[in-house]
Structures are given as structure tokens and as C-alpha cells.
Design a protein around this motif. Structure first.
Motif, PDB file in Angstrom:
ATOM      1  N   GLU A  68       0.821  -1.117  -0.022  1.00 18.44           N
ATOM      2  CA  GLU A  68       0.004   0.076   0.033  1.00 18.44           C
ATOM      3  C   GLU A  68       0.950   1.229   0.061  1.00 18.44           C
ATOM      4  O   GLU A  68       1.780   1.395   0.839  1.00 18.44           O
ATOM      5  CB  GLU A  68      -0.764   0.024   1.183  1.00 18.44           C
ATOM      6  N   ILE A  69       0.658   2.150  -0.876  1.00 23.10           N
ATOM      7  CA  ILE A  69       1.328   3.223  -1.204  1.00 23.10           C
ATOM      8  C   ILE A  69       0.677   4.418  -0.162  1.00 23.10           C
ATOM      9  O   ILE A  69      -0.719   4.642  -0.418  1.00 23.10           O
ATOM     10  CB  ILE A  69       1.493   3.755  -2.657  1.00 23.10           C
ATOM     11  N   ILE A  70       1.339   5.081   1.028  1.00 27.37           N
ATOM     12  CA  ILE A  70       0.495   5.701   1.661  1.00 27.37           C
ATOM     13  C   ILE A  70       0.881   7.333   1.563  1.00 27.37           C
ATOM     14  O   ILE A  70       0.322   8.095   2.168  1.00 27.37           O
ATOM     15  CB  ILE A  70       0.656   5.339   3.111  1.00 27.37           C
ATOM     16  N   SER A  71       2.124   7.426   0.791  1.00 32.55           N
ATOM     17  CA  SER A  71       2.516   8.853   0.726  1.00 32.55           C
ATOM     18  C   SER A  71       3.365   9.021  -0.395  1.00 32.55           C
ATOM     19  O   SER A  71       3.815   8.070  -1.140  1.00 32.55           O
ATOM     20  CB  SER A  71       3.274   9.174   1.861  1.00 32.55           C
ATOM     21  N   SER A  72       3.497  10.319  -0.803  1.00 32.64           N
ATOM     22  CA  SER A  72       4.443  10.437  -2.212  1.00 32.64           C
ATOM     23  C   SER A  72       5.713  10.265  -1.828  1.00 32.64           C
ATOM     24  O   SER A  72       6.571   9.710  -3.068  1.00 32.64           O
ATOM     25  CB  SER A  72       4.279  12.079  -2.561  1.00 32.64           C
ATOM     26  N   ASP A  73       6.272  10.383  -0.619  1.00 34.99           N
ATOM     27  CA  ASP A  73       7.721   9.998  -0.082  1.00 34.99           C
ATOM     28  C   ASP A  73       7.658   8.388  -0.387  1.00 34.99           C
ATOM     29  O   ASP A  73       8.892   8.128  -1.007  1.00 34.99           O
ATOM     30  CB  ASP A  73       7.838  10.572   1.020  1.00 34.99           C
ATOM     31  N   MET A  74       6.827   7.676   0.024  1.00 34.33           N
ATOM     32  CA  MET A  74       6.811   6.392  -0.296  1.00 34.33           C
ATOM     33  C   MET A  74       7.072   6.060  -1.647  1.00 34.33           C
ATOM     34  O   MET A  74       8.033   5.252  -2.320  1.00 34.33           O
ATOM     35  CB  MET A  74       5.766   5.546   0.539  1.00 34.33           C
ATOM     36  N   LEU A  75       6.130   6.456  -2.635  1.00 31.16           N
ATOM     37  CA  LEU A  75       6.159   6.223  -3.750  1.00 31.16           C
ATOM     38  C   LEU A  75       7.625   6.452  -4.624  1.00 31.16           C
ATOM     39  O   LEU A  75       8.070   5.813  -5.231  1.00 31.16           O
ATOM     40  CB  LEU A  75       5.087   7.134  -4.569  1.00 31.16           C
ATOM     41  N   GLN A  76       7.955   7.750  -4.339  1.00 32.03           N
ATOM     42  CA  GLN A  76       9.266   8.259  -4.769  1.00 32.03           C
ATOM     43  C   GLN A  76      10.555   7.279  -4.505  1.00 32.03           C
ATOM     44  O   GLN A  76      11.177   6.834  -5.383  1.00 32.03           O
ATOM     45  CB  GLN A  76       9.436   9.602  -4.411  1.00 32.03           C
ATOM     46  N   ARG A  77      10.358   6.915  -3.111  1.00 33.42           N
ATOM     47  CA  ARG A  77      11.543   6.145  -2.768  1.00 33.42           C
ATOM     48  C   ARG A  77      11.468   4.678  -3.471  1.00 33.42           C
ATOM     49  O   ARG A  77      12.522   3.873  -3.633  1.00 33.42           O
ATOM     50  CB  ARG A  77      11.342   5.864  -1.334  1.00 33.42           C
ATOM     51  N   ILE A  78      10.117   4.088  -3.537  1.00 32.66           N
ATOM     52  CA  ILE A  78       9.937   2.832  -4.215  1.00 32.66           C
ATOM     53  C   ILE A  78      10.340   2.826  -5.726  1.00 32.66           C
ATOM     54  O   ILE A  78      10.836   1.847  -6.355  1.00 32.66           O
ATOM     55  CB  ILE A  78       8.458   2.132  -4.093  1.00 32.66           C
ATOM     56  N   ALA A  80      12.343   5.126  -7.198  1.00 33.74           N
ATOM     57  CA  ALA A  80      13.969   5.082  -7.097  1.00 33.74           C
ATOM     58  C   ALA A  80      14.614   3.714  -6.871  1.00 33.74           C
ATOM     59  O   ALA A  80      15.585   3.519  -7.412  1.00 33.74           O
ATOM     60  CB  ALA A  80      14.598   6.198  -6.022  1.00 33.74           C
ATOM     61  N   THR A  81      14.169   2.830  -5.919  1.00 31.65           N
ATOM     62  CA  THR A  81      14.598   1.715  -5.457  1.00 31.65           C
ATOM     63  C   THR A  81      14.576   0.746  -6.941  1.00 31.65           C
ATOM     64  O   THR A  81      15.725   0.287  -7.329  1.00 31.65           O
ATOM     65  CB  THR A  81      13.765   0.927  -4.561  1.00 31.65           C
ATOM     66  N   LEU A  82      13.566   0.774  -7.527  1.00 35.62           N
ATOM     67  CA  LEU A  82      13.214  -0.094  -8.759  1.00 35.62           C
ATOM     68  C   LEU A  82      14.116   0.726  -9.946  1.00 35.62           C
ATOM     69  O   LEU A  82      14.941  -0.119 -10.649  1.00 35.62           O
ATOM     70  CB  LEU A  82      11.936   0.131  -9.291  1.00 35.62           C
ATOM     71  N   PHE A  83      14.118   1.842 -10.102  1.00 43.03           N
ATOM     72  CA  PHE A  83      15.027   2.470 -11.139  1.00 43.03           C
ATOM     73  C   PHE A  83      16.402   2.113 -10.904  1.00 43.03           C
ATOM     74  O   PHE A  83      17.246   1.615 -11.837  1.00 43.03           O
ATOM     75  CB  PHE A  83      15.061   4.021 -10.962  1.00 43.03           C
ATOM     76  N   ASP A  84      16.884   2.291  -9.699  1.00 41.13           N
ATOM     77  CA  ASP A  84      18.364   1.869  -9.219  1.00 41.13           C
ATOM     78  C   ASP A  84      18.933   0.651  -9.493  1.00 41.13           C
ATOM     79  O   ASP A  84      19.729   0.137 -10.364  1.00 41.13           O
ATOM     80  CB  ASP A  84      18.686   2.274  -7.771  1.00 41.13           C
ATOM     81  N   ILE A 117       4.315   6.482 -13.159  1.00 43.03           N
ATOM     82  CA  ILE A 117       4.637   6.531 -14.548  1.00 43.03           C
ATOM     83  C   ILE A 117       5.554   8.017 -14.423  1.00 43.03           C
ATOM     84  O   ILE A 117       6.635   7.936 -14.883  1.00 43.03           O
ATOM     85  CB  ILE A 117       3.665   6.408 -15.511  1.00 43.03           C
ATOM     86  N   ARG A 118       5.023   8.942 -14.012  1.00 47.14           N
ATOM     87  CA  ARG A 118       5.392  10.230 -13.911  1.00 47.14           C
ATOM     88  C   ARG A 118       6.916  10.269 -12.985  1.00 47.14           C
ATOM     89  O   ARG A 118       7.909  10.984 -13.470  1.00 47.14           O
ATOM     90  CB  ARG A 118       4.516  11.380 -13.237  1.00 47.14           C
ATOM     91  N   LEU A 119       6.845   9.644 -11.915  1.00 50.56           N
ATOM     92  CA  LEU A 119       8.239   9.680 -11.235  1.00 50.56           C
ATOM     93  C   LEU A 119       9.172   8.651 -12.073  1.00 50.56           C
ATOM     94  O   LEU A 119      10.657   9.149 -11.912  1.00 50.56           O
ATOM     95  CB  LEU A 119       7.891   8.999  -9.807  1.00 50.56           C
ATOM     96  N   VAL A 120       8.973   7.530 -12.436  1.00 51.16           N
ATOM     97  CA  VAL A 120       9.825   6.878 -13.535  1.00 51.16           C
ATOM     98  C   VAL A 120      10.463   7.835 -14.519  1.00 51.16           C
ATOM     99  O   VAL A 120      11.462   7.842 -14.715  1.00 51.16           O
ATOM    100  CB  VAL A 120       9.263   5.487 -13.933  1.00 51.16           C
ATOM    101  N   HIS A 121       9.610   8.528 -15.121  1.00 58.28           N
ATOM    102  CA  HIS A 121       9.883   9.244 -16.380  1.00 58.28           C
ATOM    103  C   HIS A 121      10.826  10.345 -15.789  1.00 58.28           C
ATOM    104  O   HIS A 121      11.808  10.683 -16.505  1.00 58.28           O
ATOM    105  CB  HIS A 121       8.452   9.960 -17.115  1.00 58.28           C
ATOM    106  N   ASP A 122      10.407  11.047 -14.646  1.00 63.93           N
ATOM    107  CA  ASP A 122      11.042  12.148 -14.141  1.00 63.93           C
ATOM    108  C   ASP A 122      12.676  11.638 -13.696  1.00 63.93           C
ATOM    109  O   ASP A 122      13.739  12.397 -13.754  1.00 63.93           O
ATOM    110  CB  ASP A 122      10.605  12.761 -12.973  1.00 63.93           C
TER     111      ASP A 122
END
Length: 127
Positions: A68-78, A80-84, A117-122
Motif C-alpha cells: 500500500e502506497i501511503i505517501s508521495s515520499d513512499m512512492l518516490q522511494r519505491i 527510485a529503488t526500482l530504477f536503481d 509513471i511520472r516519477l519513473v519518467h522524471d
């Protein structure tokens, strides 16, 4: 009068009303719970990605989607982890790309994953 500093804190000579609390007040305990939840989710995602192969993709992608994604910070960290992981392990890049596509496909009806999608793109633009 003695002790009167003229700051008007007592209003029109009467006592001050106590502050009212709201549902959106600053709560350090809530912030700690959210931070702990983010750290737990990032650890779960890392563990899932470390185990992911084409053979167990369906099972592990379902586990990832269940977080469960509960915040934008959590989404960004997830993200970033996947991207890395995708950048660090190019031999699994196809698996990670399929994972992103599956998350988009599964969330298309609710539009819940468009921020993903937006976070992955950015993230790709910054890197």
C-alpha cells in the motif's frame, strides 16, 4: 497597569480560548509511523526485486502490487529503488520493464499508478 505590556494577548480583557486541535494537526508520532512505513515498504520492495526472475515474476509482482502506497515520499522511494535496480542490473532490465508495464496495466482502470509513471519518467530524465 503593572505587567500590562500592551501586546493584546488577553483580547478584550478576557482569558484566551484554548487552541482547538484538528485532524490535520502536526503529530510527530504520525510522522514517525509514516517514516517507519516508508522504510518497511522500501525494504520489502528491495527484497522482492532481489528475488525476482522471469520464473517467479507473477508471484513477486503480485506481492509488489500489494504494497500500500501511503505517501508521495513512499512512492518516490519505491520508484527510485526500482530504477536503481534496473540501472545496476541491466541483465534484468527486461524483467523490471515488464514489472512497470504490469503495474500500469493493473492500475489503468483506477488511474492509481499514473504518479508512478511520472516519477519513473522524471527519474530517467534526471539520471
Amino acid at each position: 497597569a503593572a505587567g500590562d505590556h500592551g501586546d493584546g494577548l488577553a483580547g478584550a480583557g478576557g482569558p484566551l480560548e484554548p487552541l482547538k486541535t484538528t485532524a490535520h494537526r502536526w503529530d510527530p508520532k504520525k510522522l514517525k509511523r509514516e517514516k517507519d512505513a516508508v522504510e518497511t515498504a522500501v525494504a520489502q520492495v528491495t527484497a522482492i526485486l532481489n528475488k525476482m526472475t522471469p520464473e517467479n515474476f507473477d508471484k513477486l509482482s503480485a506481492q509488489l502490487a500489494a504494497i500500500e502506497i501511503i505517501s508521495s515520499d513512499m512512492l518516490q522511494r519505491i520508484v527510485a529503488t526500482l530504477f536503481d535496480k534496473a540501472v545496476d542490473e541491466p541483465h534484468f532490465a527486461v524483467v523490471y520493464a515488464e514489472l512497470c508495464a504490469k503495474m500500469v496495466e493493473d492500475g489503468a482502470a483506477s488511474n492509481a499508478l499514473w504518479p508512478f509513471i511520472r516519477l519513473v519518467h522524471d527519474e530517467a530524465d534526471e539520471g
